[in-house]
Design an enzyme around this catalytic site. Structure first.
Site, PDB file in Angstrom:
ATOM      1  N   TYR A   1      47.712  47.841  43.967  1.00  0.00           N
ATOM      2  CA  TYR A   1      47.822  48.826  42.894  1.00  0.00           C
ATOM      3  C   TYR A   1      49.118  48.624  42.119  1.00  0.00           C
ATOM      4  O   TYR A   1      49.146  48.784  40.894  1.00  0.00           O
ATOM      5  CB  TYR A   1      47.737  50.242  43.462  1.00  0.00           C
ATOM      6  CG  TYR A   1      46.364  50.559  43.994  1.00  0.00           C
ATOM      7  CD1 TYR A   1      45.368  51.036  43.147  1.00  0.00           C
ATOM      8  CD2 TYR A   1      46.046  50.361  45.331  1.00  0.00           C
ATOM      9  CE1 TYR A   1      44.094  51.318  43.630  1.00  0.00           C
ATOM     10  CE2 TYR A   1      44.781  50.632  45.820  1.00  0.00           C
ATOM     11  CZ  TYR A   1      43.807  51.102  44.966  1.00  0.00           C
ATOM     12  OH  TYR A   1      42.543  51.372  45.437  1.00  0.00           O
TER      13      TYR A   1
ATOM     14  N   GLU B   1      32.197  38.569  48.788  1.00  0.00           N
ATOM     15  CA  GLU B   1      33.010  37.545  48.138  1.00  0.00           C
ATOM     16  C   GLU B   1      33.779  36.698  49.156  1.00  0.00           C
ATOM     17  O   GLU B   1      34.664  35.934  48.788  1.00  0.00           O
ATOM     18  CB  GLU B   1      33.975  38.197  47.145  1.00  0.00           C
ATOM     19  CG  GLU B   1      33.269  38.877  45.996  1.00  0.00           C
ATOM     20  CD  GLU B   1      34.211  39.481  44.971  1.00  0.00           C
ATOM     21  OE1 GLU B   1      35.429  39.197  45.007  1.00  0.00           O
ATOM     22  OE2 GLU B   1      33.716  40.233  44.112  1.00  0.00           O
TER      23      GLU B   1
ATOM     24  N   ASN C   1      36.994  53.576  36.672  1.00  0.00           N
ATOM     25  CA  ASN C   1      36.357  52.389  36.095  1.00  0.00           C
ATOM     26  C   ASN C   1      34.863  52.639  35.881  1.00  0.00           C
ATOM     27  O   ASN C   1      34.137  52.872  36.844  1.00  0.00           O
ATOM     28  CB  ASN C   1      36.582  51.200  37.035  1.00  0.00           C
ATOM     29  CG  ASN C   1      35.836  49.954  36.637  1.00  0.00           C
ATOM     30  OD1 ASN C   1      35.365  49.803  35.515  1.00  0.00           O
ATOM     31  ND2 ASN C   1      35.714  49.040  37.577  1.00  0.00           N
TER      32      ASN C   1
ATOM     33  N   CYS D   1      37.004  46.595  40.428  1.00  0.00           N
ATOM     34  CA  CYS D   1      37.933  47.555  41.029  1.00  0.00           C
ATOM     35  C   CYS D   1      37.955  47.450  42.554  1.00  0.00           C
ATOM     36  O   CYS D   1      38.928  47.847  43.193  1.00  0.00           O
ATOM     37  CB  CYS D   1      37.589  48.970  40.586  1.00  0.00           C
ATOM     38  SG  CYS D   1      35.867  49.451  40.813  1.00  0.00           S
ATOM     39  N   HIS D   2      36.907  46.875  43.130  1.00  0.00           N
ATOM     40  CA  HIS D   2      36.859  46.721  44.590  1.00  0.00           C
ATOM     41  C   HIS D   2      37.872  45.695  45.088  1.00  0.00           C
ATOM     42  O   HIS D   2      38.173  45.659  46.270  1.00  0.00           O
ATOM     43  CB  HIS D   2      35.446  46.325  45.038  1.00  0.00           C
ATOM     44  CG  HIS D   2      34.970  45.021  44.491  1.00  0.00           C
ATOM     45  ND1 HIS D   2      34.433  44.898  43.218  1.00  0.00           N
ATOM     46  CD2 HIS D   2      34.950  43.784  45.028  1.00  0.00           C
ATOM     47  CE1 HIS D   2      34.092  43.641  43.011  1.00  0.00           C
ATOM     48  NE2 HIS D   2      34.403  42.944  44.091  1.00  0.00           N
TER      49      HIS D   2
END
Length: 185
Positions: free
Chosen positions: A112, A170, A135, A143-144
């Site tokens: 962040y 991912e 978002n 945003c993840h």
């Protein structure tokens, strides 16, 4: 008189993540909204009414198909970068945070604090977290991929389990599930 513009919607399911649908909306400028599976179609309608007043939501398979195809390719591991346009609606600061999120590569994360600095205000860490949570186009605007500076998963509008599933999709595993209930910026 203001011209009423159509906003096209559809739904899709990421079978590997949830059996519930995600709703999505697109304008002529690009994808503008993706809901989380726990959100209803009514939440999409309410968002459109608030952010795009005077528009009409219209189900349209043809207009949404290119977006859904890329999202399905992402889920199957065939796509790492989306090449469709996004149509973001928010404050200037929110948009700067969302644009910073677009710079986090697939399979990587940022904190962040890094997002706040990228958005132009390194002291606005909590505000960056709030903008991250607002978002409107999660997954496409990743945003993840934002985690705490101590590598813990932190608050997430889609739910921490969803955040974990997207990161694992991912092939990113360098995080700690400890501290889920706390915000570690």
């Amino acid at each position: 008189m203001t011209e009423i513009k159509n906003v096209y919607w559809n739904q899709f399911v990421f079978e590997s993540i949830s059996s519930l649908p995600f709703y999505m909306a697109v304008t002529e400028k690009g994808i503008c909204r993706i809901t989380w599976p726990h959100e209803t179609f009514e939440s999409l309608e309410n968002w459109a009414a608030a952010k795009l007043p005077g528009t009409i939501l219209e189900w349209n398979d043809r207009e949404t198909a290119p977006y859904i195809q890329q999202l399905m390719e992402y889920e199957s591991g065939e796509r790492r970068i989306f090449d469709f346009s996004v149509d973001l609606h928010g404050t200037a600061f929110q948009k700067s945070v969302w644009m910073a999120l677009l710079n986090i590569p697939y399979g990587e994360t940022a904190t962040y604090a890094q997002i706040a600095a990228s958005a132009g205000n390194k002291k606005a860490v909590r505000a960056a977290g709030t903008a991250n949570g607002a978002n409107p186009v999660p997954i496409a605007v990743p945003c993840h991929r934002v985690i705490g500076s101590n590598k813990t998963l932190t608050g997430f509008r889609g739910g921490l389990e969803m955040k974990e599933r997207l990161l694992r999709l991912e092939d990113y595993h360098d995080f700690s599930k400890k501290g889920h209930a706390r915000f570690h910026f």
